[in-house]
Design a protein around this motif. Sequence first.
Motif, PDB file in Angstrom:
ATOM      1  N   ILE A  41       0.693  -1.160  -0.072  1.00  0.00           N
ATOM      2  CA  ILE A  41       0.125  -0.110  -0.028  1.00  0.00           C
ATOM      3  C   ILE A  41       0.998   1.120  -0.019  1.00  0.00           C
ATOM      4  N   PRO A  43       1.027   5.725  -1.823  1.00  0.00           N
ATOM      5  CA  PRO A  43       0.440   6.640  -3.049  1.00  0.00           C
ATOM      6  C   PRO A  43       0.888   6.372  -4.315  1.00  0.00           C
ATOM      7  N   GLU A 176      -3.203  -3.791  -8.275  1.00  0.00           N
ATOM      8  CA  GLU A 176      -4.700  -3.214  -8.126  1.00  0.00           C
ATOM      9  C   GLU A 176      -5.731  -4.241  -8.755  1.00  0.00           C
ATOM     10  N   THR A 207      -2.597  -2.535  -3.637  1.00  0.00           N
ATOM     11  CA  THR A 207      -4.012  -2.357  -3.478  1.00  0.00           C
ATOM     12  C   THR A 207      -4.292  -1.149  -2.622  1.00  0.00           C
ATOM     13  N   HIS A 208      -5.412  -0.780  -2.709  1.00  0.00           N
ATOM     14  CA  HIS A 208      -5.998   0.332  -1.906  1.00  0.00           C
ATOM     15  C   HIS A 208      -7.157  -0.171  -0.902  1.00  0.00           C
ATOM     16  N   THR A 257     -12.066   1.123   2.024  1.00  0.00           N
ATOM     17  CA  THR A 257     -11.160   1.795   1.072  1.00  0.00           C
ATOM     18  C   THR A 257     -10.323   2.976   1.899  1.00  0.00           C
ATOM     19  N   LEU A 258      -9.068   3.309   1.245  1.00  0.00           N
ATOM     20  CA  LEU A 258      -8.416   4.420   1.471  1.00  0.00           C
ATOM     21  C   LEU A 258      -9.126   5.572   0.513  1.00  0.00           C
ATOM     22  N   HIS A 263      -6.765  11.366  -5.817  1.00  0.00           N
ATOM     23  CA  HIS A 263      -6.019  10.498  -6.042  1.00  0.00           C
ATOM     24  C   HIS A 263      -6.745   9.169  -6.935  1.00  0.00           C
ATOM     25  N   HIS A 266      -2.971   3.788  -8.602  1.00  0.00           N
ATOM     26  CA  HIS A 266      -2.344   3.539  -7.378  1.00  0.00           C
ATOM     27  C   HIS A 266      -1.035   4.305  -7.522  1.00  0.00           C
TER      28      HIS A 266
END
Length: 266
Positions: A41, A43, A176, A207-208, A257-258, A263, A266
């Motif tokens: 994980i 940004p 992702e 993944t997010h 989720t984030l 954003h 990924h």
Amino acid sequence: MTIMTDSPVLRLRGAAFTHPGGGGVGELDLDILQGEAVALIGPNGAGKSTLLKGILGLVPRTAGTIELRSAATSGEAARTSHAANGMVAFLPQSAELDPDFPISLEQVVMQGRYRGLGLFRWPGRADRAAVRRALETVGLAELAKRPFGALSGGQRQRGLLARALASDPALLLLDEPFNGLDQANRDALVETIRSLKASGVAVLVSTHDLELARLVCDSVVLVNGTQLASGPVDEVLTLRNVQECFDGVGVEIDEHTLVVPGHEGH
């Protein structure tokens, strides 16, 4: 029951992977055991895809060490040309395969066996059996003869995962994999990852989707240019750690989720 051993399938020590034109990810210390799933994980631009491609040998390693082992090696380190020996399989975010190309799902999955066939060899009984197993694993065995382009987007994604699994990898890299999937295909993917873990496959997934991390992953690695934290999901996946990882982006965490303003991907 998940198969897990003390001998890692993947071991990174002080590893760094850097693109020739600059940019990359470094200071990586990571062990992934047989039958373990690890969530990756971070940004945009954090180096997640660079790490996955570095493991494949597609991005140069510029520091540290990388070792891959399979159950067949009995603890002996695999060759550094691991991307070529079938130990590692990769499911990228988007596939290059044209869905309108006249090819069946079964033929797409058979592509995963070509690396081991060599020149002038046709698929044999073992190859066909591997394709059947891969389709059964992702829950698409009954659609084997269906034209690939006639499948839904989620089914095509699972079919491409079956193509990766047809090589019988020791380590599966997923970039992702939940992007754009409906609930039915999300559920199918979760069950597939659980099945792979139970059979002893190691999984590293970018993944997010926190639901995925909590449901099927044993540990989490947070990266943003370097490795910031790693360990069990409940210990690492905290709001404080995630906010530090997504520095300056104002991250929130909801149930699944984030939530990262502005954003995408990924």
